[in-house]
Design an enzyme around this catalytic site. Structure first.
Site, PDB file in Angstrom:
ATOM      1  N   ASP A  61       0.870  -1.171   0.000  1.00  0.00           N
ATOM      2  CA  ASP A  61       0.000   0.000   0.000  1.00  0.00           C
ATOM      3  C   ASP A  61       0.910   1.225   0.000  1.00  0.00           C
ATOM      4  OD1 ASP A  61      -1.604   2.183   0.618  1.00  0.00           O
ATOM      5  OD2 ASP A  61      -2.767   1.144   2.153  1.00  0.00           O
ATOM      6  N   TYR A 153     -10.055  14.748  -6.292  1.00  0.00           N
ATOM      7  CA  TYR A 153      -9.192  14.055  -7.257  1.00  0.00           C
ATOM      8  C   TYR A 153      -8.396  15.068  -8.077  1.00  0.00           C
ATOM      9  CZ  TYR A 153      -7.845  10.977 -11.138  1.00  0.00           C
ATOM     10  OH  TYR A 153      -7.140  10.289 -12.097  1.00  0.00           O
TER      11      TYR A 153
END
Length: 246
Positions: A61, A153
């Site tokens: 991750d 985003y």
């Protein structure tokens, strides 16, 4: 070390990341990073192996710095160095700005920006030691022009562009180039899951070349930045968007 070492591609188990891994595997070993879908990563590796390439999968991750450090250390121990780092791992989400929670923002930030920071900072000591490296960050056309209902985003992909330009200046004396690719509307499973047919049709109409992009379109741009042909190019943002962001 120009011809040695491997390519580390984050988020490489599907879509754009998988295409980048397959493209770069034509020239060097690859680390196929994934965070959860091991089977998808193994399929990418199998395809690369069948084509004569070499690589390994690595679960990590990118928001977890300890795990990132372990991945970079593994890459250097196994392949002798890191030639290219491609920061592709990312999350996307369509949501009204007024509905974005602090948790939404933080998780997007942890992967889309912190992940880039973690991987760059972890890989750089190995590159600086060799006086060579290629870092390619995957931003987005939305980081250039902004997107309604994707403010978090867009903001974080814009931050990746700022990071790219600044880091390029800092690392250039060490023989390391830092560039970014800003994909436009690319036909991936992620895009299909977010857009209905009407929306996809509208995106095609808004793209001057008259089609959506493919993961391979992006992969070829990344391969250029990773190659010797880009020796004198750094701090640049290449739009692979069919003219969408022009």
């Amino acid at each position: 070390m120009g011809s040695n070492g491997c390519a580390v591609i984050t988020g490489a188990s599907r879509g754009i990341g998988a295409a980048i891994a397959s493209q770069l595997a034509k020239r060097m070993p690859v680390i196929i990073n994934y965070s959860s879908n091991e089977q998808a990563a193994l399929r990418v590796l199998e395809s690369i192996t069948k084509s004569g390439g070499h690589g390994v999968i690595f679960k990590c991750d990118v928001s977890d710095r300890k795990s990132v450090d372990e991945m970079m250390s593994f890459a250097c121990e196994k392949f002798g160095g890191i030639h290219t780092l491609v920061n592709n791992a990312g999350l996307s989400e369509i949501k009204l700005f007024t509905d974005i929670t602090q948790e939404d923002w933080r998780r997007m930030e942890q992967v889309n920006l912190d992940g880039v920071f973690n991987c760059c900072q972890s890989a750089l000591p190995y590159m600086i030691h060799e006086k060579f490296g290629r870092i390619i960050n995957i931003s987005s056309v939305w980081g250039v022009v902004g997107a309604s209902c994707e403010v978090h985003y867009s903001a974080l992909k814009a931050a990746v562009i700022g990071l790219t330009k600044a880091l390029a200046k800092e690392t250039a004396p060490s023989g390391i180039t830092v560039n970014a690719v800003a994909p436009g509307c690319i036909m991936t499973d992620m895009l299909k899951s977010e857009c209905d047919d009407d929306t996809l049709g509208s995106l095609i109409e808004d793209t001057p070349v008259g089609r959506l992009g493919t993961p391979q379109d992006v992969a070829r741009a990344v391969a250029f930045f990773s190659s010797d042909s880009s020796d004198f190019i750094t701090g640049q943002i290449l739009g692979v968007d069919g003219g969408f962001g022009s």
